[in-house]
Design a protein around this motif. Structure first.
Motif, PDB file in Angstrom:
ATOM      1  N   UNK A 117       0.799  -1.231   0.000  1.00 40.82           N
ATOM      2  CA  UNK A 117       0.000   0.000   0.000  1.00 40.82           C
ATOM      3  C   UNK A 117       0.836   1.287   0.000  1.00 40.82           C
ATOM      4  N   UNK A 118       2.118   1.171   0.267  1.00 40.80           N
ATOM      5  CA  UNK A 118       2.973   2.376   0.221  1.00 40.80           C
ATOM      6  C   UNK A 118       3.416   2.699  -1.200  1.00 40.80           C
ATOM      7  N   UNK A 119       3.165   1.795  -2.135  1.00 40.43           N
ATOM      8  CA  UNK A 119       3.639   1.991  -3.506  1.00 40.43           C
ATOM      9  C   UNK A 119       2.670   2.839  -4.326  1.00 40.43           C
ATOM     10  N   UNK A 120       3.260   3.550  -5.310  1.00 40.97           N
ATOM     11  CA  UNK A 120       2.467   4.318  -6.269  1.00 40.97           C
ATOM     12  C   UNK A 120       2.864   3.864  -7.673  1.00 40.97           C
ATOM     13  N   UNK A 121       1.953   4.074  -8.631  1.00 40.79           N
ATOM     14  CA  UNK A 121       2.280   3.755 -10.023  1.00 40.79           C
ATOM     15  C   UNK A 121       3.463   4.624 -10.456  1.00 40.79           C
ATOM     16  N   UNK A 122       4.428   4.007 -11.097  1.00 44.38           N
ATOM     17  CA  UNK A 122       5.627   4.722 -11.539  1.00 44.38           C
ATOM     18  C   UNK A 122       6.783   4.592 -10.569  1.00 44.38           C
ATOM     19  N   UNK A 123       6.521   4.028  -9.384  1.00 41.85           N
ATOM     20  CA  UNK A 123       7.609   3.813  -8.426  1.00 41.85           C
ATOM     21  C   UNK A 123       8.612   2.800  -8.978  1.00 41.85           C
ATOM     22  N   UNK A 124       9.822   2.932  -8.489  1.00 40.10           N
ATOM     23  CA  UNK A 124      10.876   1.975  -8.835  1.00 40.10           C
ATOM     24  C   UNK A 124      11.154   1.153  -7.592  1.00 40.10           C
ATOM     25  N   UNK A 125      11.134  -0.163  -7.733  1.00 43.39           N
ATOM     26  CA  UNK A 125      11.366  -1.043  -6.584  1.00 43.39           C
ATOM     27  C   UNK A 125      12.613  -1.891  -6.804  1.00 43.39           C
ATOM     28  N   UNK A 126      13.564  -1.725  -5.916  1.00 41.25           N
ATOM     29  CA  UNK A 126      14.737  -2.601  -5.931  1.00 41.25           C
ATOM     30  C   UNK A 126      14.289  -3.935  -5.351  1.00 41.25           C
ATOM     31  N   UNK A 127      14.535  -5.012  -6.079  1.00 40.13           N
ATOM     32  CA  UNK A 127      14.106  -6.329  -5.600  1.00 40.13           C
ATOM     33  C   UNK A 127      15.103  -6.834  -4.552  1.00 40.13           C
ATOM     34  N   UNK A 128      14.585  -7.113  -3.372  1.00 44.58           N
ATOM     35  CA  UNK A 128      15.449  -7.599  -2.284  1.00 44.58           C
ATOM     36  C   UNK A 128      15.384  -9.120  -2.174  1.00 44.58           C
ATOM     37  N   UNK A 129      14.309  -9.698  -2.699  1.00 44.49           N
ATOM     38  CA  UNK A 129      14.131 -11.147  -2.603  1.00 44.49           C
ATOM     39  C   UNK A 129      12.964 -11.530  -3.519  1.00 44.49           C
ATOM     40  N   UNK A 130      12.778 -12.827  -3.740  1.00 37.94           N
ATOM     41  CA  UNK A 130      11.620 -13.222  -4.547  1.00 37.94           C
ATOM     42  C   UNK A 130      10.903 -14.429  -3.940  1.00 37.94           C
ATOM     43  N   UNK A 131       9.673 -14.619  -4.430  1.00 39.78           N
ATOM     44  CA  UNK A 131       8.925 -15.841  -4.136  1.00 39.78           C
ATOM     45  C   UNK A 131       8.610 -16.463  -5.494  1.00 39.78           C
ATOM     46  N   UNK A 132       9.071 -17.685  -5.688  1.00 36.48           N
ATOM     47  CA  UNK A 132       8.918 -18.341  -6.984  1.00 36.48           C
ATOM     48  C   UNK A 132       7.611 -19.115  -7.035  1.00 36.48           C
ATOM     49  N   UNK A 133       6.639 -18.608  -7.816  1.00 34.94           N
ATOM     50  CA  UNK A 133       5.367 -19.311  -7.961  1.00 34.94           C
ATOM     51  C   UNK A 133       5.162 -19.838  -9.384  1.00 34.94           C
ATOM     52  N   UNK A 134       6.255 -19.891 -10.158  1.00 33.18           N
ATOM     53  CA  UNK A 134       6.129 -20.489 -11.491  1.00 33.18           C
ATOM     54  C   UNK A 134       5.815 -21.980 -11.345  1.00 33.18           C
ATOM     55  N   UNK A 135       5.035 -22.529 -12.277  1.00 32.20           N
ATOM     56  CA  UNK A 135       4.633 -23.936 -12.150  1.00 32.20           C
ATOM     57  C   UNK A 135       5.729 -24.917 -12.545  1.00 32.20           C
ATOM     58  N   UNK A 136       6.813 -24.425 -13.132  1.00 26.62           N
ATOM     59  CA  UNK A 136       7.900 -25.318 -13.522  1.00 26.62           C
ATOM     60  C   UNK A 136       9.202 -24.689 -13.056  1.00 26.62           C
ATOM     61  N   UNK A 137      10.115 -25.509 -12.558  1.00 23.53           N
ATOM     62  CA  UNK A 137      11.378 -24.962 -12.038  1.00 23.53           C
ATOM     63  C   UNK A 137      12.478 -25.091 -13.092  1.00 23.53           C
TER      64      UNK A 137
END
Ligand code: HPA
Length: 273
Positions: A117-137
């Motif tokens: 909820x702190x994000x706005x459209x156009x914000x830039x987010x540095x990715x600190x980590x991910x959650x992998x929900x792809x169906x194939x690894x």
């Protein structure tokens, strides 16, 4: 697979002298960075042996080699998405080739939907980590120990020192950045309201349809990774979801592009290779 990787790397080495140690996947929001590269060599994907063939007519990508600031770089203009029908080995094949070429650091960008909820459209987010929900690894199947371990650890998928460097660059340039967890999903549908809520509740700040496979293979190969998202739409719990389209995603990304480009250019110039 090993033979194919080798063959493709040899092909590129024969065409390009002075292969860089730094690679960039020019995802959404970063296409313009190519204009800042002093280009020495360009190779169309369609001319590269074993590279996946583009599904879209006349829309094939390119590998670009040149100088960005004080670094030699290799840039992928155009990436392969799982939703296009490629399998995970195809999606991540270019990263395998990067490793075979001697790449040690990979920079990635993408567009993502924000759930924080702190994000706005156009914000830039540095990715600190991910959650992998792809169906194939991407590492499912026989493991080649020459490429990396059977059970790679993922405690620091996104390099802490590069995140620190990027925060410094952003501050120096007066660009506000967010940080957060990227949820990788297959798409091609955008999320339902319930899905955005679910992805936020499990710990995600943004969701998108790329990056995670390439990052997993880069980490498997021992390549250091930095990734950044442009927030192109929002899916916030308790807020009525606005319809989003590919065009709106592109428009929001285009607006953020100068800032994203400035951060990446500054970071690539300044980081210690
Ligand atoms: N969801 C998934 N992928 C995306 C989104 C989204 O909301 N926005 C841009 N890419």
């Amino acid at each position: 697979m090993l033979q194919k990787i080798k063959e493709t790397a040899e092909f590129i080495k024969a065409k390009v002298n002075d292969i860089p140690k730094t690679a960039i996947i020019l995802g959404t929001g970063l296409g313009e960075l190519v204009n800042h590269i002093e280009i020495t060599d360009t190779i169309n994907y369609q001319d590269i042996p074993n590279f996946p063939v583009s599904t879209v007519e006349g829309h094939s990508g390119k590998l670009i080699f040149g100088k960005l600031g004080n670094k030699r770089v290799m840039a992928m203009q155009g990436r392969f998405h799982f939703y296009e029908g490629y399998n995970m080995q195809q999606v991540t094949f270019p990263v395998r080739v990067m490793k075979a070429l001697g790449i040690t650091t990979l920079f990635v960008s993408n567009a993502a939907g924000g759930m924080n909820p702190k994000f706005k459209i156009g914000d830039i987010m540095i990715i600190t980590d991910h959650i992998n929900l792809f169906p194939e690894h991407p590492l499912r199947g026989k493991n080649y120990n020459e490429l990396g371990p059977r059970f790679p650890e993922m405690s620091e998928a996104y390099s802490h020192r590069l995140i620190k460097d990027a925060l410094k660059v952003a501050e120096e340039k007066g660009i506000k950045v967010q940080q957060g967890v990227y949820v990788g999903t297959q798409g091609p549908t955008f999320e339902t309201p319930a899905e955005y809520t679910y992805f936020h509740r499990i710990g995600g700040d943004a969701v998108g349809m790329s990056t995670v496979p390439e990052v997993i293979v880069a980490r498997h190969s021992g390549i250091e990774v930095f990734a950044i998202s442009v927030i192109t739409d929002l899916g916030l719990e308790g807020v009525e979801l606005e319809k989003v389209s590919h065009e709106e995603v592109q428009l929001a990304a285009a607006k953020a592009q100068p800032y994203m480009t400035a951060i990446m250019e500054g970071l690539i110039n300044e980081f210690k290779a």
